[in-house]
Scaffold this active site. Structure first.
Site, short mmCIF file in Angstrom:
data_model
loop_
_atom_site.label_atom_id
_atom_site.label_comp_id
_atom_site.label_asym_id
_atom_site.label_seq_id
_atom_site.Cartn_x
_atom_site.Cartn_y
_atom_site.Cartn_z
CB SER A 67 -45.43 -28.73 47.78
OG SER A 67 -46.72 -29.33 48.12
CD GLU A 120 -2.82 -1.08 0.05
OE1 GLU A 120 -3.57 0.16 -0.37
OE2 GLU A 120 -3.20 -2.21 -0.49
#
Length: 767
Positions: A390, A122
């Site tokens: 319960s 680049e």
């Protein structure tokens, strides 16, 4: 006259001469002494002045532009960092939160070949230029003017500025701003800092932002370990990352791959021989983003919701780069999944929730919210609720202890005894219509006797039972939670997390700690943005809790939760089965871990429906598969952990028992306990209106003696469901446990299954 005429003529000539002199000033334009059209051509002097003026104006414009252009804030997309969620070891990741998957690293964490390949691809003059390329900028300006801009030509610094601060907009204004910012960045940052920042922002396909994530996605290694061929390929992809996936179409990048190698040779990074030996690397196949698949998806979703409730914005969760350490133990989670997968195959509409809490902190150690989050986004452990049955009775037990009642107090154990609550007759029934006669509160707890607990609740006050439930951990707005006499039988709906939290309060000897799933969340800079409170608050007296744990330990050692004896260490808990068998529970704990399991069924609209036959049984109750799953999970989760005993029993609060309300004359008076010489072992099916509790996984063949604090030596086996038959197979009865010395409490009577009958027309408030 002649002389005068001559004078006038001379004057005229002098005026003409004066004009000519004035035209030869600085500009000399139009050019004096030149005739025809050529007098309008600029002189060399004029051209020189024009060039000088243009240069001065350019310098001035550049200076003004440089001065007025500030480095902006990074754009959200480029600055975003992936947040990582870890198991409780703080090192092993569970998953991530992200929009752009990015994990920034320093230049030292990027391999040398990767740095060199990026420069070769680049910006070959990266270490020499001042952040900009005049040639590239000129080409870009011309391209914008002619609308024929193909990109490229920018330096690494300019690309970084575009990616991190600006956008991909194709305009002259953006290109000019990019130039000025790039110059400033080059002055403020070192070249290595710029290169690292650039390599952390570039997009490289597969939702990978930056070389660190790309290295993981393509090669299963960190960026620091990238070799030459891998680095060259990633550098070749920078220009066109979306052209193709290199695993499927490597030829798309072959030309660029060779271009990068050629430049690396020219820059002296590689020799010709080294470059010619480099080949396209092996690349991993694309992985789907399946981190939310399976049970772990519920963990990630719950963590995210907890952070948002704590005030952390979604933007920070997804882009803040947070390190989120959870309370989840990876081994405990595996044990939870195993325990659920070992159950018989679930019928359509059936769900199982399991959640486990460390009582010392309130941290959730494991959570099973479902088999696959991608298939069902409703969490069975934290979001679904079901009737507790319960399993709610211990709240009345605690309320009793706080108001002067003792385990030796006696209550009616007969089914269908009429009581009056708020002026209304009520005749709660036990499972199967079983009649036990007068029973102690301890026996009523072991056998989950509805009639005795209904009497206790009326005498204590239903509002006090509700208050205990809320103080222990149930949300006050839990569906069905109300201060009425039937609340003791489990009319309230609760999530598995809420029930586990309540029982964890018992396990911590009365200190409530809010359940949480996140231990700590920190920013990349080390700032702690979330850390839950683990100190907790004392809600119950220590001796009340010790008495509660003692009573609930007898449910395990000789009551409806007897299968949990297989855990092989002190444990306490309570079974629960809802009206019409919509749900079945076991919630229990040891001193160092609390866990609840709920099995329930619903239709497509989310309405509760009867579970029906399951696992070779005509019906299931809390004492069967929920207790089995609880025991199997706890056995693995506590493996290697120290065996702890519950606190010793102490003096309970010395308070006067509340008097029965004047408008409740139907409440049976307490009577001295008398053993029931002949309880009905095979009662007729109950057509009345109440559930008795829960059927244990195994029923003892003979009367169970009082076993004290120790489990029986012979442990019951897990019932094996039949392979084909739809009807339940009666499990083989075990040998009675060996006799042990009795404690002062009365002997335990033969436990009867505590399963509720159906009452189609009755209220849903029946255990």
């Amino acid at each position: 006259m002649a002389k005068g005429t001559h004078t006038a003529s001379s004057s005229t000539s002098g005026e003409a001469g004066g004009k000519t002199s004035s035209n030869k000033g600085l500009l000399n334009y139009p050019r004096a002494g030149v005739t025809g059209w050529t007098r309008w051509l600029p002189s060399l002097r004029l051209l020189g002045v024009a060039v000088l003026a243009a240069f001065v104006l350019a310098i001035a414009a550049f200076s003004v532009g440089y001065a007025v252009t500030d480095i902006p804030e990074p754009n959200a997309e480029a600055a975003g960092q992936t947040s990582t969620v870890f198991w409780d070891d703080g090192e092993t990741p569970i998953g991530t939160f992200k929009i752009e998957d990015r994990q920034p690293v320093s230049i030292d964490e990027i391999s040398q070949p990767m740095q060199q390949a990026a420069i070769a691809a680049e910006d070959q003059s990266f270490y020499e230029n001042r952040g900009i390329s005049i040639k590239g900028i000129s080409r870009a300006v011309w391209g914008v003017i002619t609308d024929d801009y193909a990109g490229g030509g920018s330096t690494i610094t300019q690309q970084y500025v575009k990616n991190f601060y600006l956008s991909n907009e194709r305009s002259l204004d953006r290109k000019v701003r990019e130039m000025f910012i790039a110059i400033k960045i080059d002055q403020e940052m070192t070249k290595d800092e710029v290169l690292a920042a650039y390599l952390n922002t570039i997009y490289l396909g597969r939702q990978s932002y930056g070389v660190e994530v790309a290295a993981q996605n393509y090669f299963d290694k960190p960026a620091s370990e990238l070799d030459v061929s891998e680095s060259v390929l990633l550098a070749a992809m920078i220009q066109r990352p979306g052209a193709a996936d290199p695993a499927a179409n490597p030829e798309e990048y072959e030309a660029r791959f060779q271009y990068v190698l050629k430049n690396m040779v020219e820059l002296g990074y590689l020799t010709e021989d080294e470059a010619s030996a480099v080949e396209m690397p092996e690349i991993n196949e694309t992985k789907g983003d399946n981190q939310f698949k399976g049970p772990n998806g519920y963990l990630l979703d719950t963590v995210r919701k907890e952070l948002q409730r704590a005030g952390i914005e979604p933007e920070q969760i997804d882009r803040g780069g947070l390190e989120i350490v959870t309370t989840y133990d990876q081994d405990d989670m595996a044990a939870a999944v195993d325990a659920i997968e070992e159950l018989p195959e679930l019928k359509s509409g059936m769900h199982v929730g399991l959640l486990s809490i460390d009582p010392a902190t309130g941290g959730v150690k494991a959570m099973y919210g479902g088999a696959d989050y991608l298939e069902r986004q409703q969490n069975a452990a934290t979001e679904d609720t079901s009737q507790t049955g319960s399993a709610f009775k211990p709240f009345a037990l605690v309320a009793g202890f706080e108001n002067g009642f003792r385990l030796t107090d006696t209550f009616t154990g007969n089914s269908g005894v009429t009581m009056t609550t708020e002026g209304t007759p009520w005749a709660p029934r036990n499972y199967g219509g079983s009649n036990y006669g007068p029973v102690s509160l301890l026996t009523a707890t072991q056998k989950s006797i509805n009639s005795a607990y209904a009497q206790l609740n009326i005498e204590v006050g239903p509002e006090k039972t509700m208050d205990v439930a809320v103080r222990a951990g149930l949300p006050e707005d839990s569906p069905g939670l109300a201060p009425n006499a039937a609340n003791v039988l489990g009319t309230a709906n609760a999530s598995v997390q809420s029930m586990t939290s309540a029982y964890a309060t018992f396990a911590s000897n009365g200190i409530y700690r809010a359940p949480h799933h996140v231990e700590k969340a920190t920013t990349p800079e080390g700032e702690v943005v979330y850390e839950p409170d683990t100190e907790g608050e004392r809600e119950f007296d220590e001796n009340v809790m010790a008495e509660t744990s003692y009573a609930l330990s007898r449910v395990v050692s000789g009551g409806t939760g007897s299968y949990a004896q297989n855990l092989g260490r002190p444990a306490a808990g309570k079974t629960g089965t809802s009206q019409d068998y919509y749900s079945a529970w076991f919630a229990g704990y040891t001193p160092n871990m609390a866990t609840a399991v709920s099995i329930y069924r619903e239709d497509e609209a989310g309405n509760p429906v009867t579970i029906g036959s399951y696992g070779g049984r005509g019906t299931i109750t809390g004492g069967t598969f929920p207790t089995i799953a609880w025991t199997n999970y706890m056995t693995k989760a506590l493996e290697g952990e120290p065996v702890e005993k519950f606190p010793k029993r102490g003096e309970l609060p010395d308070v006067e028992k509340p008097q029965a309300p004047e408008n409740d004359p139907g409440v049976p008076k307490q009577v001295p306990q008398r053993p029931n010489p002949n309880p009905n072992p095979n009662p007729a099916p109950d057509q009345g209106g109440g559930s008795g509790g829960d059927e244990p996984a195994r029923e003892p063949e003979e009367e169970a003696p009082d076993l004290g604090d120790e489990p029986p030596e012979e442990e019951p086996e897990q019932p094996e469901p039949p392979a084909e038959e739809p009807e339940p197979e009666q499990p083989e009865r075990p040998e009675p446990p060996k006799e042990r010395p009795e404690l002062p409490e009365p002997p335990v009577e033969k436990p009867e299954p505590d399963r509720p009958p159906r009452e189609p027309n009755g209220p849903p408030s029946l255990g």
